[in-house]
Design a protein around this motif. Structure first.
Motif, PDB file in Angstrom:
ATOM      1  N   GLY A  73     -40.520  41.116  -8.877  1.00  0.00           N
ATOM      2  CA  GLY A  73     -40.543  42.049  -7.766  1.00  0.00           C
ATOM      3  C   GLY A  73     -39.570  43.198  -7.966  1.00  0.00           C
ATOM      4  O   GLY A  73     -38.701  43.162  -8.851  1.00  0.00           O
ATOM      5  N   ALA A  74     -39.709  44.204  -7.132  1.00  0.00           N
ATOM      6  CA  ALA A  74     -38.861  45.389  -7.229  1.00  0.00           C
ATOM      7  C   ALA A  74     -37.392  45.021  -7.088  1.00  0.00           C
ATOM      8  O   ALA A  74     -37.027  44.201  -6.237  1.00  0.00           O
ATOM      9  CB  ALA A  74     -39.257  46.399  -6.145  1.00  0.00           C
ATOM     10  N   GLY A  75     -36.580  45.612  -7.936  1.00  0.00           N
ATOM     11  CA  GLY A  75     -35.141  45.428  -7.834  1.00  0.00           C
ATOM     12  C   GLY A  75     -34.593  44.222  -8.571  1.00  0.00           C
ATOM     13  O   GLY A  75     -33.368  44.034  -8.622  1.00  0.00           O
ATOM     14  N   VAL A  76     -35.444  43.397  -9.148  1.00  0.00           N
ATOM     15  CA  VAL A  76     -34.978  42.205  -9.859  1.00  0.00           C
ATOM     16  C   VAL A  76     -34.657  42.567 -11.304  1.00  0.00           C
ATOM     17  O   VAL A  76     -35.527  43.018 -12.054  1.00  0.00           O
ATOM     18  CB  VAL A  76     -36.030  41.074  -9.815  1.00  0.00           C
ATOM     19  N   THR A  77     -33.405  42.367 -11.693  1.00  0.00           N
ATOM     20  CA  THR A  77     -32.968  42.680 -13.057  1.00  0.00           C
ATOM     21  C   THR A  77     -32.449  41.450 -13.793  1.00  0.00           C
ATOM     22  O   THR A  77     -32.021  41.553 -14.940  1.00  0.00           O
ATOM     23  CB  THR A  77     -31.857  43.754 -13.029  1.00  0.00           C
ATOM     24  N   THR A  78     -32.486  40.296 -13.132  1.00  0.00           N
ATOM     25  CA  THR A  78     -31.875  39.088 -13.686  1.00  0.00           C
ATOM     26  C   THR A  78     -32.876  38.179 -14.388  1.00  0.00           C
ATOM     27  O   THR A  78     -32.473  37.185 -14.994  1.00  0.00           O
ATOM     28  CB  THR A  78     -31.203  38.298 -12.559  1.00  0.00           C
ATOM     29  N   HIS A  79     -34.166  38.483 -14.292  1.00  0.00           N
ATOM     30  CA  HIS A  79     -35.194  37.620 -14.842  1.00  0.00           C
ATOM     31  C   HIS A  79     -36.202  38.444 -15.631  1.00  0.00           C
ATOM     32  O   HIS A  79     -36.284  39.667 -15.478  1.00  0.00           O
ATOM     33  CB  HIS A  79     -35.924  36.869 -13.725  1.00  0.00           C
ATOM     34  N   VAL A  80     -36.976  37.744 -16.477  1.00  0.00           N
ATOM     35  CA  VAL A  80     -38.033  38.402 -17.244  1.00  0.00           C
ATOM     36  C   VAL A  80     -39.304  37.570 -17.156  1.00  0.00           C
ATOM     37  O   VAL A  80     -39.259  36.347 -16.948  1.00  0.00           O
ATOM     38  CB  VAL A  80     -37.629  38.579 -18.726  1.00  0.00           C
ATOM     39  N   VAL A  81     -40.433  38.244 -17.310  1.00  0.00           N
ATOM     40  CA  VAL A  81     -41.714  37.547 -17.340  1.00  0.00           C
ATOM     41  C   VAL A  81     -41.751  36.595 -18.531  1.00  0.00           C
ATOM     42  O   VAL A  81     -41.305  36.932 -19.631  1.00  0.00           O
ATOM     43  CB  VAL A  81     -42.874  38.564 -17.411  1.00  0.00           C
ATOM     44  N   GLY A  82     -42.249  35.387 -18.308  1.00  0.00           N
ATOM     45  CA  GLY A  82     -42.310  34.369 -19.352  1.00  0.00           C
ATOM     46  C   GLY A  82     -41.121  33.435 -19.378  1.00  0.00           C
ATOM     47  O   GLY A  82     -41.125  32.447 -20.130  1.00  0.00           O
ATOM     48  N   GLN A  83     -40.112  33.729 -18.580  1.00  0.00           N
ATOM     49  CA  GLN A  83     -38.900  32.903 -18.540  1.00  0.00           C
ATOM     50  C   GLN A  83     -39.183  31.563 -17.861  1.00  0.00           C
ATOM     51  O   GLN A  83     -39.831  31.504 -16.821  1.00  0.00           O
ATOM     52  CB  GLN A  83     -37.804  33.653 -17.766  1.00  0.00           C
ATOM     53  N   GLN A  84     -38.697  30.475 -18.458  1.00  0.00           N
ATOM     54  CA  GLN A  84     -38.831  29.154 -17.862  1.00  0.00           C
ATOM     55  C   GLN A  84     -37.685  28.938 -16.874  1.00  0.00           C
ATOM     56  O   GLN A  84     -36.522  29.194 -17.197  1.00  0.00           O
ATOM     57  CB  GLN A  84     -38.816  28.077 -18.943  1.00  0.00           C
ATOM     58  N   VAL A  85     -38.031  28.459 -15.683  1.00  0.00           N
ATOM     59  CA  VAL A  85     -37.033  28.336 -14.616  1.00  0.00           C
ATOM     60  C   VAL A  85     -37.217  27.036 -13.846  1.00  0.00           C
ATOM     61  O   VAL A  85     -38.290  26.435 -13.853  1.00  0.00           O
ATOM     62  CB  VAL A  85     -37.124  29.520 -13.621  1.00  0.00           C
ATOM     63  N   TRP A  86     -36.132  26.609 -13.190  1.00  0.00           N
ATOM     64  CA  TRP A  86     -36.220  25.554 -12.190  1.00  0.00           C
ATOM     65  C   TRP A  86     -35.880  26.152 -10.835  1.00  0.00           C
ATOM     66  O   TRP A  86     -35.100  27.108 -10.739  1.00  0.00           O
ATOM     67  CB  TRP A  86     -35.340  24.354 -12.530  1.00  0.00           C
ATOM     68  N   LEU A  87     -36.496  25.621  -9.802  1.00  0.00           N
ATOM     69  CA  LEU A  87     -36.413  26.194  -8.463  1.00  0.00           C
ATOM     70  C   LEU A  87     -35.723  25.231  -7.511  1.00  0.00           C
ATOM     71  O   LEU A  87     -35.841  24.009  -7.648  1.00  0.00           O
ATOM     72  CB  LEU A  87     -37.818  26.497  -7.925  1.00  0.00           C
ATOM     73  N   PHE A  88     -35.035  25.782  -6.516  1.00  0.00           N
ATOM     74  CA  PHE A  88     -34.380  24.944  -5.518  1.00  0.00           C
ATOM     75  C   PHE A  88     -34.562  25.544  -4.121  1.00  0.00           C
ATOM     76  O   PHE A  88     -34.664  26.747  -3.963  1.00  0.00           O
ATOM     77  CB  PHE A  88     -32.893  24.757  -5.833  1.00  0.00           C
ATOM     78  N   MET A  89     -34.622  24.679  -3.131  1.00  0.00           N
ATOM     79  CA  MET A  89     -34.674  25.062  -1.721  1.00  0.00           C
ATOM     80  C   MET A  89     -35.766  26.104  -1.445  1.00  0.00           C
ATOM     81  O   MET A  89     -35.583  27.057  -0.692  1.00  0.00           O
ATOM     82  CB  MET A  89     -33.303  25.574  -1.260  1.00  0.00           C
ATOM     83  N   VAL A  90     -36.932  25.912  -2.047  1.00  0.00           N
ATOM     84  CA  VAL A  90     -37.998  26.918  -1.956  1.00  0.00           C
ATOM     85  C   VAL A  90     -38.542  27.039  -0.535  1.00  0.00           C
ATOM     86  O   VAL A  90     -38.674  28.138   0.012  1.00  0.00           O
ATOM     87  CB  VAL A  90     -39.130  26.589  -2.951  1.00  0.00           C
ATOM     88  N   GLN A  91     -38.862  25.910   0.104  1.00  0.00           N
ATOM     89  CA  GLN A  91     -39.455  25.986   1.438  1.00  0.00           C
ATOM     90  C   GLN A  91     -38.428  26.299   2.522  1.00  0.00           C
ATOM     91  O   GLN A  91     -38.797  26.617   3.652  1.00  0.00           O
ATOM     92  CB  GLN A  91     -40.190  24.675   1.776  1.00  0.00           C
ATOM     93  N   HIS A  92     -37.158  26.239   2.205  1.00  0.00           N
ATOM     94  CA  HIS A  92     -36.126  26.577   3.176  1.00  0.00           C
ATOM     95  C   HIS A  92     -36.097  28.095   3.368  1.00  0.00           C
ATOM     96  O   HIS A  92     -35.829  28.848   2.446  1.00  0.00           O
ATOM     97  CB  HIS A  92     -34.761  26.091   2.688  1.00  0.00           C
ATOM     98  N   GLY A  93     -36.403  28.549   4.572  1.00  0.00           N
ATOM     99  CA  GLY A  93     -36.419  29.978   4.845  1.00  0.00           C
ATOM    100  C   GLY A  93     -37.772  30.634   4.682  1.00  0.00           C
ATOM    101  O   GLY A  93     -37.924  31.831   4.958  1.00  0.00           O
ATOM    102  N   GLN A  94     -38.772  29.889   4.233  1.00  0.00           N
ATOM    103  CA  GLN A  94     -40.125  30.419   4.136  1.00  0.00           C
ATOM    104  C   GLN A  94     -41.113  29.272   4.297  1.00  0.00           C
ATOM    105  O   GLN A  94     -40.749  28.098   4.198  1.00  0.00           O
ATOM    106  CB  GLN A  94     -40.356  31.139   2.810  1.00  0.00           C
ATOM    107  N   ALA A  95     -42.358  29.601   4.572  1.00  0.00           N
ATOM    108  CA  ALA A  95     -43.354  28.562   4.841  1.00  0.00           C
ATOM    109  C   ALA A  95     -43.911  27.941   3.567  1.00  0.00           C
ATOM    110  O   ALA A  95     -44.441  26.834   3.601  1.00  0.00           O
ATOM    111  CB  ALA A  95     -44.509  29.143   5.667  1.00  0.00           C
ATOM    112  N   TRP A  96     -43.785  28.641   2.438  1.00  0.00           N
ATOM    113  CA  TRP A  96     -44.485  28.231   1.232  1.00  0.00           C
ATOM    114  C   TRP A  96     -43.545  27.530   0.262  1.00  0.00           C
ATOM    115  O   TRP A  96     -42.547  28.091  -0.164  1.00  0.00           O
ATOM    116  CB  TRP A  96     -45.146  29.448   0.571  1.00  0.00           C
ATOM    117  N   GLY A  97     -43.914  26.290  -0.099  1.00  0.00           N
ATOM    118  CA  GLY A  97     -43.119  25.493  -1.013  1.00  0.00           C
ATOM    119  C   GLY A  97     -43.783  25.331  -2.355  1.00  0.00           C
ATOM    120  O   GLY A  97     -44.654  26.107  -2.761  1.00  0.00           O
ATOM    121  N   THR A  98     -43.424  24.266  -3.056  1.00  0.00           N
ATOM    122  CA  THR A  98     -43.787  24.120  -4.468  1.00  0.00           C
ATOM    123  C   THR A  98     -45.032  23.275  -4.720  1.00  0.00           C
ATOM    124  O   THR A  98     -45.408  23.094  -5.875  1.00  0.00           O
ATOM    125  CB  THR A  98     -42.609  23.510  -5.247  1.00  0.00           C
ATOM    126  N   ALA A  99     -45.680  22.759  -3.688  1.00  0.00           N
ATOM    127  CA  ALA A  99     -46.920  22.003  -3.891  1.00  0.00           C
ATOM    128  C   ALA A  99     -48.095  22.983  -3.980  1.00  0.00           C
ATOM    129  O   ALA A  99     -49.028  22.968  -3.184  1.00  0.00           O
ATOM    130  CB  ALA A  99     -47.136  20.999  -2.766  1.00  0.00           C
TER     131      ALA A  99
END
Length: 336
Positions: A73-99
């Motif tokens: 997304g706009a303004g993101v300079t810390t990540h690149v496309v293709g990068q492998q990541v782990w996620l935390f607290m995804v559904q906290h603060g938004q309706a959409w989680g990891t399932a």
């Protein structure tokens, strides 16, 4: 994309598999193609309405996961496309989680997955490892790193559980002498695989005497999963000015204690709820957990004391039921 959703709180039967458009990342967000999702007790409790009431027309469960960044997304300079990541607290603060096959998250919730680390491991971090980190760093030590716990004795109750396992592995990596309690030989084997130095079956003999023999001056920190059951034991083995970090209420909802006898210990009770700790503490946990993964100090699988249980996305309800029933190890949802 395929996604599991629910439109009302309730049992696992309220969830259904459906098709939804692939979301677009907003400013400061990344889009992640999920390979694996982790299932935690918090997931079924949120879905059931025990810890949060549904306030949107639909929601997708899941706080933890691992995958690949597909779009920035706009303004993101810390990540690149293709990068492998782990996620935390995804559904906290938004309706959409990891399932789901894709999810957008604020960039800081997508942490680089170290080279060679599996998606199974990445999806198993999040809630358990970050809770364990906070339980370890609310006393004498603020960060978990090699040598930061040198000379300290740590007692981890429930060493065969997900948080207990992560606490053992992190504390051992940081140099602590780690004692853990379990309820059976089978769970003792899991705690040993996690790396605990001393294992006490709390259903046999005199657990307090066993622990005091290992740590004559008392343990410096206790990672506590069942305070109502364990408080007398904890007060018997805690060192003066020690900390009891409580992250769950297994065994009962009421905690009572003799006040006068407790005063002289000058101890601290620290209650922990991951979603309420300070952003700086969340960032520290993410950084230290990532460092432990990169060092090979955090592992999953039966050989690390964390048996893995895999479910397909269409079996998400069964995965939730397994966690609610107390599955030993880590329940994962395979999205690829």
């Amino acid at each position: 994309m395929r996604a599991v959703v629910y439109s009302e709180n309730g049992s696992s039967s309220v969830m259904r598999l459906t098709e939804r458009p692939v979301p677009k990342p907003g400013p400061g967000e990344v889009l992640v193609r999920l390979v694996r999702a982790g299932v935690n007790p918090t997931d079924w409790k949120v879905r059931a309405g025990l810890s949060a009431t549904l306030t949107t027309p639909e929601a997708t469960p899941g706080q933890d996961g691992a995958g690949v960044i597909e779009e920035i997304g706009a303004g993101v300079t810390t990540h690149v496309v293709g990068q492998q990541v782990w996620l935390f607290m995804v559904q906290h603060g938004q309706a959409w989680g990891t399932a789901a096959e894709y999810v957008t998250v604020p960039a800081h919730k997508a942490v680089e997955l170290a080279p060679g680390a599996s998606y199974d491991l990445g999806a198993s971090l999040g809630v358990p490892a970050m809770t364990a980190h906070r339980a370890l760093t609310c006393g004498k030590v603020e960060r978990v790193a090699p040598g930061s716990f040198d000379g300290l004795a740590i007692l981890v109750h429930g060493g065969a559980g997900a948080v207990g396992n992560a606490a053992i592995q992190l504390a051992v990596w940081a140099g602590a002498t780690v004692i853990t309690t379990v309820s059976s030989p089978e769970k003792a084997a899991l705690a040993k695989a996690a790396g605990a130095h001393h294992i006490v079956n709390y259903r046999e003999g005199d657990p307090a005497a066993e622990i005091r023999e290992i740590a004559p001056d008392g343990v410096d920190q206790i990672v506590e999963v069942a305070p109502a059951d364990n408080n007398d034991l904890d007060r018997a083995v805690i060192a003066k000015r020690g900390t009891i970090a409580i992250y769950a209420n297994n065994g009962g909802d009421e905690l009572t204690m003799p006040l006068r006898a407790t005063f002289s210990l000058n101890l601290r009770y620290q209650f922990i709820q991951l979603y309420g700790i300070e952003p700086e503490q969340i960032q520290a946990a993410a950084e230290d957990v990532a460092a432990a993964v990169a060092a090979g100090a955090l592992r999953v699988g039966a050989e690390a004391g964390v048996p893995l249980h895999h479910y397909r996305l269409e079996e998400t309800a069964a995965a939730h039921d397994a966690v609610e029933a107390g599955a030993i190890g880590k329940v994962l949802i395979d999205l690829e």
